[in-house]
Design a protein around this motif. Structure first.
Motif, mmCIF file in Angstrom:
data_model
loop_
_atom_site.group_PDB
_atom_site.id
_atom_site.type_symbol
_atom_site.label_atom_id
_atom_site.label_comp_id
_atom_site.label_asym_id
_atom_site.label_seq_id
_atom_site.Cartn_x
_atom_site.Cartn_y
_atom_site.Cartn_z
ATOM 1 N N VAL A 79 0.870 -1.147 -0.213
ATOM 2 C CA VAL A 79 -0.023 0.176 -0.153
ATOM 3 C C VAL A 79 1.107 1.197 -0.102
ATOM 4 C CG1 VAL A 79 -1.709 1.297 1.171
ATOM 5 C CG2 VAL A 79 -1.878 -1.266 1.201
ATOM 6 N N THR A 80 0.292 2.272 -0.746
ATOM 7 C CA THR A 80 1.081 3.543 -0.657
ATOM 8 C C THR A 80 -0.348 4.380 -0.790
ATOM 9 O OG1 THR A 80 2.941 3.090 -2.304
ATOM 10 C CG2 THR A 80 2.314 5.349 -2.006
ATOM 11 N N GLY A 81 -0.121 5.372 0.392
ATOM 12 C CA GLY A 81 -1.058 6.559 0.577
ATOM 13 C C GLY A 81 -0.618 7.611 0.012
ATOM 14 N N VAL A 82 -1.642 8.421 -0.497
ATOM 15 C CA VAL A 82 -1.550 9.849 -1.073
ATOM 16 C C VAL A 82 -2.457 10.743 -0.422
ATOM 17 C CG1 VAL A 82 -1.447 11.298 -3.102
ATOM 18 C CG2 VAL A 82 -0.517 8.825 -3.031
ATOM 19 N N ASP A 83 -2.049 11.802 -0.059
ATOM 20 C CA ASP A 83 -2.984 12.944 0.555
ATOM 21 C C ASP A 83 -2.365 14.140 0.288
ATOM 22 O OD1 ASP A 83 -5.454 12.595 2.469
ATOM 23 O OD2 ASP A 83 -4.495 14.602 2.807
ATOM 24 N N PHE A 84 -3.370 15.254 0.315
ATOM 25 C CA PHE A 84 -3.092 16.578 -0.083
ATOM 26 C C PHE A 84 -2.494 17.559 1.155
ATOM 27 C CE2 PHE A 84 -3.637 20.828 -2.200
ATOM 28 C CZ PHE A 84 -2.523 20.849 -3.226
ATOM 29 N N ALA A 85 -2.715 16.966 2.315
ATOM 30 C CA ALA A 85 -2.599 17.662 3.472
ATOM 31 C C ALA A 85 -1.450 16.843 4.453
ATOM 32 C CB ALA A 85 -3.794 17.476 4.511
ATOM 33 N N LEU A 113 -1.548 12.972 -10.302
ATOM 34 C CA LEU A 113 -0.645 12.057 -9.550
ATOM 35 C C LEU A 113 0.790 11.772 -10.020
ATOM 36 C CD1 LEU A 113 -3.400 9.222 -8.959
ATOM 37 C CD2 LEU A 113 -2.421 10.784 -7.110
ATOM 38 N N ALA A 114 1.634 11.825 -9.287
ATOM 39 C CA ALA A 114 2.990 11.700 -9.636
ATOM 40 C C ALA A 114 3.266 10.032 -9.697
ATOM 41 C CB ALA A 114 3.964 12.431 -8.681
ATOM 42 N N VAL A 115 2.622 9.356 -10.505
ATOM 43 C CA VAL A 115 2.471 7.909 -10.674
ATOM 44 C C VAL A 115 2.461 7.767 -12.033
ATOM 45 C CG1 VAL A 115 1.499 5.664 -9.911
ATOM 46 C CG2 VAL A 115 1.323 7.724 -8.392
ATOM 47 N N GLU A 141 -7.845 10.194 -13.958
ATOM 48 C CA GLU A 141 -6.344 10.093 -13.653
ATOM 49 C C GLU A 141 -6.135 8.861 -12.868
ATOM 50 O OE1 GLU A 141 -2.329 12.006 -12.800
ATOM 51 O OE2 GLU A 141 -3.472 11.460 -14.239
ATOM 52 N N TRP A 142 -6.871 8.270 -12.288
ATOM 53 C CA TRP A 142 -6.923 7.224 -11.361
ATOM 54 C C TRP A 142 -6.947 5.960 -12.413
ATOM 55 C CZ3 TRP A 142 -11.148 8.382 -7.232
ATOM 56 C CH2 TRP A 142 -11.074 9.670 -6.702
ATOM 57 N N GLN A 143 -7.769 6.180 -13.377
ATOM 58 C CA GLN A 143 -7.765 5.126 -14.567
ATOM 59 C C GLN A 143 -6.436 4.946 -15.192
ATOM 60 O OE1 GLN A 143 -11.581 6.842 -16.050
ATOM 61 N NE2 GLN A 143 -11.739 4.667 -16.787
ATOM 62 N N ARG A 144 -5.600 5.997 -15.258
ATOM 63 C CA ARG A 144 -4.410 6.247 -15.925
ATOM 64 C C ARG A 144 -3.409 5.348 -15.211
ATOM 65 N NH1 ARG A 144 0.113 8.614 -15.087
ATOM 66 N NH2 ARG A 144 -0.559 9.731 -13.365
ATOM 67 N N VAL A 145 -3.397 5.266 -13.944
ATOM 68 C CA VAL A 145 -2.337 4.618 -12.827
ATOM 69 C C VAL A 145 -2.603 3.175 -12.455
ATOM 70 C CG1 VAL A 145 -1.662 6.880 -12.019
ATOM 71 C CG2 VAL A 145 -3.254 5.248 -10.638
ATOM 72 N N VAL A 146 -3.904 2.989 -12.971
ATOM 73 C CA VAL A 146 -4.221 1.401 -12.843
ATOM 74 C C VAL A 146 -4.009 0.693 -14.046
ATOM 75 C CG1 VAL A 146 -6.322 -0.101 -12.327
ATOM 76 C CG2 VAL A 146 -6.121 1.892 -11.035
#
Length: 226
Positions: A79-85, A113-115, A141-146
């Motif tokens: 798991v990698t978690g990403v957040d803006f805060a 995303l930087a993915v 963008e989520w579709q792009r990284v999956v």
């Protein structure tokens, strides 16, 4: 009264301020954190049902204090978690260290995303889309990284608060999905974005939320086309 024009960056900055300010107390709410062994086990059961038994490369977007990230890691996923805060991420890192869980956390924008492309098998997001100025851009963008055949899983709700609060008083009109969306509306968005085999489950068990649910909570998941 005329609402001042704001670009996406200005809106996101106020969103960041809001969640930074809530980081230290976010987990205190029964519907946000994990407050009992029963609640912990029930969330594990839900996530296991939706993610399966095989370890997956998971990107948990809008991970906040890492509640879902750490549960997924406990199930054996990478798991990698990403957040803006940043303050939320600091809490997530401390919780991972205390729990002895292996999960990485870094700051990122759900809409950019930087993915690299096609590098994760599952994207998860809990109660995120309502905070985004461009939620459909984010879903793209989520579709792009999956990777093709992978899935996007969102845990969402429709809360329809009477009044916005704190920074959201200034920006709620700039957020197309503010207050969440009923499941049929969000399902239509996922379908329009090209996800297939979209599945739905209501999350009505009070154990999950530490109380009788006050709002309409649910899971939606769809497959990224080959």
């Amino acid at each position: 009264m005329t609402r001042p024009d704001r670009n996406g960056d200005a809106v996101k900055e106020l969103v960041r301020q809001h969640w930074n300010g809530r980081a230290t107390t976010f987990d205190d709410a029964s519907q946000h954190g994990i407050h009992s062994e029963e609640q912990h086990d029930q969330w594990l059961a839900v996530l296991r049902e939706w993610t399966g038994d095989e370890p997956l490369q998971v990107l948990d977007i809008g991970c906040g204090t890492g509640v879902i990230s750490l549960l997924l890691a406990e199930l054996g996923h990478d798991v990698t978690g990403v957040d803006f805060a940043p303050e939320m991420l600091e809490r997530a890192r401390k919780k991972a260290e205390q729990a002895g869980r292996s999960a990485d956390f870094y700051r990122g924008d759900a809409e950019a995303l930087a993915v690299p492309d096609n590098t994760v098998e599952l994207v998860t997001a809990r109660h995120l889309v309502w905070t985004l100025p461009n939620p459909e851009t984010a879903i793209g963008e989520w579709q792009r990284v999956v990777e093709p055949g992978g899935r996007i899983l969102v845990i969402e709700g429709y809360w329809n608060h009477a009044e916005p609060w704190d920074e959201y008083e200034q920006i709620h009109d700039d957020l197309p999905m503010y207050d969440g969306r009923p499941p049929e509306e969000l399902r239509a968005v996922l379908k329009r974005r090209g996800l297939r085999d979209i599945e739905y489950e209501p999350l009505v068990d009070p154990v999950l939320w530490g109380r009788e649910p006050h709002h309409e909570y649910y899971v939606l998941a769809g497959t990224v086309s080959q």
